[in-house]
Write a protein that holds these residues in place. Structure first.
Motif, PDB file in Angstrom:
ATOM      1  N   GLN A  76      -5.578  20.048  12.793  1.00  0.00           N
ATOM      2  CA  GLN A  76      -6.448  19.165  13.571  1.00  0.00           C
ATOM      3  C   GLN A  76      -6.477  17.740  13.016  1.00  0.00           C
ATOM      4  O   GLN A  76      -6.723  16.789  13.763  1.00  0.00           O
ATOM      5  N   GLN A  77      -6.263  17.612  11.717  1.00  0.00           N
ATOM      6  CA  GLN A  77      -6.359  16.310  11.067  1.00  0.00           C
ATOM      7  C   GLN A  77      -5.275  16.195  10.001  1.00  0.00           C
ATOM      8  O   GLN A  77      -4.678  17.199   9.585  1.00  0.00           O
ATOM      9  N   TYR A  78      -5.051  14.942   9.574  1.00  0.00           N
ATOM     10  CA  TYR A  78      -4.129  14.707   8.460  1.00  0.00           C
ATOM     11  C   TYR A  78      -4.704  13.561   7.626  1.00  0.00           C
ATOM     12  O   TYR A  78      -4.555  12.386   7.973  1.00  0.00           O
ATOM     13  N   PRO A  79      -5.407  13.885   6.532  1.00  0.00           N
ATOM     14  CA  PRO A  79      -6.079  12.851   5.731  1.00  0.00           C
ATOM     15  C   PRO A  79      -5.184  12.249   4.651  1.00  0.00           C
ATOM     16  O   PRO A  79      -4.350  12.927   4.053  1.00  0.00           O
ATOM     17  N   PHE A  80      -5.392  10.961   4.416  1.00  0.00           N
ATOM     18  CA  PHE A  80      -4.663  10.226   3.389  1.00  0.00           C
ATOM     19  C   PHE A  80      -5.644   9.612   2.392  1.00  0.00           C
ATOM     20  O   PHE A  80      -6.766   9.234   2.746  1.00  0.00           O
ATOM     21  N   ILE A  81      -5.178   9.429   1.163  1.00  0.00           N
ATOM     22  CA  ILE A  81      -5.843   8.575   0.192  1.00  0.00           C
ATOM     23  C   ILE A  81      -5.030   7.286   0.119  1.00  0.00           C
ATOM     24  O   ILE A  81      -3.793   7.318   0.215  1.00  0.00           O
ATOM     25  N   LEU A 138       0.825  -1.207   0.000  1.00  0.00           N
ATOM     26  CA  LEU A 138       0.000   0.000   0.000  1.00  0.00           C
ATOM     27  C   LEU A 138       0.858   1.256   0.000  1.00  0.00           C
ATOM     28  O   LEU A 138       2.005   1.246   0.451  1.00  0.00           O
ATOM     29  N   GLN A 139       0.256   2.336  -0.485  1.00  0.00           N
ATOM     30  CA  GLN A 139       0.816   3.665  -0.278  1.00  0.00           C
ATOM     31  C   GLN A 139      -0.294   4.576   0.244  1.00  0.00           C
ATOM     32  O   GLN A 139      -1.395   4.616  -0.325  1.00  0.00           O
ATOM     33  N   LEU A 140       0.003   5.282   1.326  1.00  0.00           N
ATOM     34  CA  LEU A 140      -0.892   6.303   1.851  1.00  0.00           C
ATOM     35  C   LEU A 140      -0.209   7.641   1.608  1.00  0.00           C
ATOM     36  O   LEU A 140       0.882   7.887   2.124  1.00  0.00           O
ATOM     37  N   ARG A 141      -0.844   8.491   0.823  1.00  0.00           N
ATOM     38  CA  ARG A 141      -0.284   9.809   0.562  1.00  0.00           C
ATOM     39  C   ARG A 141      -1.315  10.872   0.936  1.00  0.00           C
ATOM     40  O   ARG A 141      -2.515  10.594   1.039  1.00  0.00           O
ATOM     41  N   PRO A 142      -0.873  12.115   1.130  1.00  0.00           N
ATOM     42  CA  PRO A 142      -1.819  13.159   1.536  1.00  0.00           C
ATOM     43  C   PRO A 142      -2.957  13.339   0.537  1.00  0.00           C
ATOM     44  O   PRO A 142      -2.744  13.367  -0.681  1.00  0.00           O
ATOM     45  N   LEU A 143      -4.169  13.454   1.068  1.00  0.00           N
ATOM     46  CA  LEU A 143      -5.355  13.687   0.251  1.00  0.00           C
ATOM     47  C   LEU A 143      -5.315  15.103  -0.329  1.00  0.00           C
ATOM     48  O   LEU A 143      -4.887  16.048   0.335  1.00  0.00           O
ATOM     49  N   ARG A 144      -5.778  15.251  -1.589  1.00  0.00           N
ATOM     50  CA  ARG A 144      -5.844  16.544  -2.269  1.00  0.00           C
ATOM     51  C   ARG A 144      -7.222  16.696  -2.902  1.00  0.00           C
ATOM     52  O   ARG A 144      -7.895  15.709  -3.175  1.00  0.00           O
ATOM     53  N   MET A 145      -7.621  17.919  -3.184  1.00  0.00           N
ATOM     54  CA  MET A 145      -8.897  18.113  -3.858  1.00  0.00           C
ATOM     55  C   MET A 145      -8.890  17.483  -5.241  1.00  0.00           C
ATOM     56  O   MET A 145      -9.926  17.023  -5.737  1.00  0.00           O
ATOM     57  N   LEU A 146      -7.720  17.416  -5.865  1.00  0.00           N
ATOM     58  CA  LEU A 146      -7.616  16.786  -7.180  1.00  0.00           C
ATOM     59  C   LEU A 146      -7.975  15.303  -7.148  1.00  0.00           C
ATOM     60  O   LEU A 146      -8.207  14.695  -8.194  1.00  0.00           O
ATOM     61  N   ASP A 147      -8.026  14.716  -5.947  1.00  0.00           N
ATOM     62  CA  ASP A 147      -8.357  13.291  -5.824  1.00  0.00           C
ATOM     63  C   ASP A 147      -9.848  13.017  -5.956  1.00  0.00           C
ATOM     64  O   ASP A 147     -10.262  11.853  -5.929  1.00  0.00           O
ATOM     65  N   LEU A 148     -10.645  14.058  -6.088  1.00  0.00           N
ATOM     66  CA  LEU A 148     -12.094  13.871  -6.221  1.00  0.00           C
ATOM     67  C   LEU A 148     -12.430  12.868  -7.312  1.00  0.00           C
ATOM     68  O   LEU A 148     -13.220  11.945  -7.108  1.00  0.00           O
ATOM     69  N   ASP A 149     -11.826  13.011  -8.476  1.00  0.00           N
ATOM     70  CA  ASP A 149     -12.143  12.113  -9.587  1.00  0.00           C
ATOM     71  C   ASP A 149     -11.721  10.674  -9.303  1.00  0.00           C
ATOM     72  O   ASP A 149     -12.360   9.725  -9.776  1.00  0.00           O
ATOM     73  N   LEU A 150     -10.656  10.492  -8.513  1.00  0.00           N
ATOM     74  CA  LEU A 150     -10.182   9.151  -8.194  1.00  0.00           C
ATOM     75  C   LEU A 150     -11.116   8.422  -7.239  1.00  0.00           C
ATOM     76  O   LEU A 150     -11.143   7.192  -7.202  1.00  0.00           O
ATOM     77  N   LEU A 151     -11.878   9.177  -6.458  1.00  0.00           N
ATOM     78  CA  LEU A 151     -12.757   8.591  -5.442  1.00  0.00           C
ATOM     79  C   LEU A 151     -14.226   8.614  -5.841  1.00  0.00           C
ATOM     80  O   LEU A 151     -15.070   8.064  -5.123  1.00  0.00           O
ATOM     81  N   LEU A 152     -14.529   9.215  -6.965  1.00  0.00           N
ATOM     82  CA  LEU A 152     -15.918   9.458  -7.324  1.00  0.00           C
ATOM     83  C   LEU A 152     -16.730   8.182  -7.495  1.00  0.00           C
ATOM     84  O   LEU A 152     -17.925   8.147  -7.173  1.00  0.00           O
ATOM     85  N   ARG A 153     -16.101   7.132  -7.966  1.00  0.00           N
ATOM     86  CA  ARG A 153     -16.842   5.876  -8.180  1.00  0.00           C
ATOM     87  C   ARG A 153     -17.473   5.368  -6.881  1.00  0.00           C
ATOM     88  O   ARG A 153     -18.558   4.789  -6.891  1.00  0.00           O
TER      89      ARG A 153
END
Length: 201
Positions: free
Chosen positions: A68-73, A16-31
């Motif tokens: 407060q938080q640190y989100p990953f994809i 696995l790789q956990l990297r910082p979440l970005r707004m550009l990741d919207l399309d990757l998670l949309l499904r």
């Protein structure tokens, strides 16, 4: 506690790789937002539909900017797919503690050992790099899958927070509290969780 919210932390191993979440990741998670509404049934701030997924990511990034938080994809190397999200939250520099949560994976990747792998990477980084003393977790009292998953990685149950949150329908729910502390991680839990991770691959 060694933590800077503006750093680009990447957690990974051969699976696995956990990297910082970005707004550009919207399309990757949309499904997952469009096709798997069952993922969000226990979450009042779920991400079903494009607009709610966009808001979900934006709230996470705002909390990150505030420290407060640190989100990953989460990226699954074998299938070369982005499969979900997780994050550190309730980060307390004063108490050397944080919580892990907001974790979800596409239904195809649930029950596969990916969660153990993901939690191993996050716990290892939290205890060994960030030098925290306690990692906490919460799960709805109705979410048996999540509760079992937390026990399976070595968490200890601490009790119940009554009427602490809400589900996707707005119903008030009790939350169960779990934790792992630094001595437990260093005294064997780390090796046990890695063995479980390897067996589940």
């Amino acid at each position: 506690m060694r933590f800077q919210n503006n750093e680009q932390y990447i957690l990974e191993d051969e699976f696995l790789q956990l990297r910082p979440l970005r707004m550009l990741d919207l399309d990757l998670l949309l499904r997952y937002a469009l096709d798997e509404p069952e993922l969000w049934q226990y979450n009042a701030y779920g991400a079903e539909g494009k607009d709610r997924m966009k808001s979900y990511i934006q709230r996470a990034l705002t909390a990150k900017a505030l420290g407060q938080q640190y989100p990953f994809i989460v990226f699954h190397k074998k299938t070369e797919r982005y499969i979900g999200c997780t994050r550190y939250y309730a980060i307390s520099q004063e108490n050397d503690s944080l919580e892990i949560g907001y974790t979800w994976y596409g239904s195809k990747f649930q029950g596969t050992g990916i969660n153990k792998n993901c939690k191993y990477l996050m716990l290892q980084f939290a205890f060994e790099q960030m030098q925290v003393q306690r990692v906490g977790f919460k799960a709805s009292i109705h979410n048996q899958r999540s509760r079992n998953a937390l026990l399976s990685i070595g968490c200890k149950s601490e009790g119940v927070l009554r009427n602490h949150g809400a589900d996707a329908a707005g119903n008030r729910i009790d939350m169960m509290v779990f934790s792992i502390i630094r001595p437990e991680w260093l005294d064997g839990l780390k090796d046990e969780l890695w063995e479980k991770t390897l067996k589940a691959q």
